[in-house]
Write an enzyme that holds these catalytic residues in place. Structure first.
Site, mmCIF file in Angstrom:
data_model
loop_
_atom_site.group_PDB
_atom_site.id
_atom_site.type_symbol
_atom_site.label_atom_id
_atom_site.label_comp_id
_atom_site.label_asym_id
_atom_site.label_seq_id
_atom_site.Cartn_x
_atom_site.Cartn_y
_atom_site.Cartn_z
ATOM 1 N N ASP A 40 0.842 -1.205 0.000
ATOM 2 C CA ASP A 40 0.000 0.000 0.000
ATOM 3 C C ASP A 40 0.871 1.246 0.000
ATOM 4 O O ASP A 40 0.573 2.236 -0.684
ATOM 5 C CB ASP A 40 -0.888 0.045 1.251
ATOM 6 C CG ASP A 40 -1.794 -1.157 1.358
ATOM 7 O OD1 ASP A 40 -2.107 -1.759 0.318
ATOM 8 O OD2 ASP A 40 -2.189 -1.497 2.498
HETATM 9 C C1 26A Z 1 -11.391 -7.279 1.201
HETATM 10 N N1 26A Z 1 -10.180 -7.361 1.969
HETATM 11 C C2 26A Z 1 -9.701 -8.689 2.299
HETATM 12 C C3 26A Z 1 -9.476 -6.209 2.318
HETATM 13 C C4 26A Z 1 -8.299 -6.204 3.074
HETATM 14 C C5 26A Z 1 -7.673 -4.967 3.313
HETATM 15 N N2 26A Z 1 -8.146 -3.807 2.838
HETATM 16 C C6 26A Z 1 -9.278 -3.869 2.130
HETATM 17 N N3 26A Z 1 -9.943 -5.030 1.870
HETATM 18 N N4 26A Z 1 -7.554 -7.169 3.682
HETATM 19 C C7 26A Z 1 -6.498 -6.545 4.251
HETATM 20 N N5 26A Z 1 -6.581 -5.221 4.029
HETATM 21 C C8 26A Z 1 -5.675 -4.171 4.480
HETATM 22 O O1 26A Z 1 -4.465 -4.332 3.817
HETATM 23 C C9 26A Z 1 -3.519 -3.609 4.560
HETATM 24 C C10 26A Z 1 -2.153 -4.151 4.271
HETATM 25 O O2 26A Z 1 -1.862 -4.101 2.926
HETATM 26 C C11 26A Z 1 -5.365 -4.226 5.946
HETATM 27 O O3 26A Z 1 -6.269 -3.456 6.696
HETATM 28 C C12 26A Z 1 -3.941 -3.675 6.016
HETATM 29 O O4 26A Z 1 -3.904 -2.382 6.566
#
Ligand code: 26A
Length: 346
Positions: free
Chosen positions: A300
């Site tokens: 990210d």
């Molecule tokens: C739909 N899913 C599985 C998700 C996520 C996500 N953000 C949006 N949708 N699963 C994990 N994260 C976020 O990814 C970040 C790390 O790359 C987590 O909240 C974490 O901050």
């Protein structure tokens, strides 16, 4: 930053999640059938994780959610508030207050849809050494509806933006909203950027992913995500990342005047920039094990660093180098957080 940027030029949509992060032993992951460096949607059997982390592993609570992370990092580097606007859905609770405050402090102009009856989404972040495994309980984030984007002031924000970024993760929530933003970007000939986000997106959400792909000007992903996409497409199994990148940019595109670009990261190995038939490599500074706090949010942050320069009209070369800078920085900090002032030099 040199000159002042227009407010709200970058619009992002995603799942606002509060990360509940802790270092856990490998057997914790095994007990829940989870893999290192994966990201999944929580099922019923994962629900005890969140309380376990809080009660037995001194969990830390950190602002998360993939797109919101990227926008916070972009804002940190840009240094001028409210360049980035964020849409997503939260509940009416303390976790939403934390997310709102973290977004505001970072300079992200967040406009949350609020679900009256569903708690704010959370993401369990299980740290094992230099790996992280994510398990998202979307809760209110999953309640996002296109009505929110149709509110006159939000519609206005979308029309006024010059750049759009949405995660593949958001395909699990509301493809019509993604298509709406993509169509606006296309109509106005403005760049629409997307992320493959996680292997499960290509495995289970390929249909909506392929629906939006013709609108995608820049596609981000890491090696596991690119391979998952290739496998789901039935591309030759021995495809290397460069070949997958070339196939990604060659997928059908609406605006043929601006060929698609793929940017594929591979941990501490070089970032690949794929345009047409050309592949360029951008080296990554390898951190020592001692420097690594956790890799949560590295991908990210890479996108955040990239966006911070992209919205200033910088070359792809500068954008990618800033992405690498930002990822390196947040790996040295807990979760997707930063410390001090940005030190990126173009
Ligand atoms: C739909 N899913 C599985 C998700 C996520 C996500 N953000 C949006 N949708 N699963 C994990 N994260 C976020 O990814 C970040 C790390 O790359 C987590 O909240 C974490 O901050």
């Amino acid at each position: 930053m040199t000159s002042k940027l227009q407010e709200g030029i970058l619009v992002g949509c995603g799942n606002p999640l509060l990360d509940i992060s802790a270092t856990v032993p490998m057997h914790f992951l095994e007990r829940y059938g989870m893999k290192e460096d994966d990201a999944i949607l929580a099922e019923e059997r994962h629900m005890p994780i969140y309380r376990e982390l809080a009660e037995d592993y001194q969990a830390e609570y950190l602002a998360g959610g993939s797109v919101q992370n990227s926008l916070r990092i972009a804002q940190w580097i840009i240094g001028q508030p409210n360049v980035a606007v964020f849409f997503g859905c939260v509940g009416k609770d303390k976790f939403a207050d934390i997310l709102r405050e973290k977004a505001r402090a970072a300079g992200v102009d967040a406009h949350y849809q609020v679900s009256e009856d569903t708690p704010t989404g959370t993401c369990a972040v299980l740290i094992t050494g230099t790996h992280r495994s994510l398990c998202a309980n979307l809760a209110a984030a999953n309640k996002f509806t296109i009505d929110h984007l149709e509110e006159p002031e939000n519609r206005h924000r979308i029309e006024n933006a010059l750049y759009y970024y949405i995660s593949g993760f958001f395909l699990t929530v509301n493809p019509p909203s993604i298509m709406r933003v993509a169509a606006t970007a296309h109509a106005k000939q403005r760049p629409f950027l997307m992320n493959l986000s996680a292997p499960f997106i290509s495995q289970y959400f390929m249909t909506p992913l392929l629906d939006v792909m013709p609108y995608v000007d820049i596609i981000f992903g890491n090696e596991a995500e690119a391979h998952a996409f290739a496998t789901a497409q039935g591309w030759p199994a021995d495809n290397d990342l460069r070949e997958i990148g070339k196939r990604l940019v060659a997928l059908n595109k609406l605006n043929t005047g601006r060929p698609r670009i793929a940017i594929l990261t591979q941990g501490c190995d070089p970032v690949l920039l794929i345009q047409h038939d050309s592949v360029q490599e951008f080296p990554v500074t390898r951190l020592t094990v001692d420097e690594i706090v956790d890799t949560n949010g590295a991908g990210d942050a890479f996108v955040g660093g990239f966006l911070s320069q992209f919205v200033q009209g910088k070359s792809l070369d500068v954008c990618i180098r800033c992405g690498n800078y930002a990822a390196g920085h947040i790996i040295k900090n807990p979760g997707c957080t930063y410390s001090g002032s940005p030190e990126f030099v173009e």
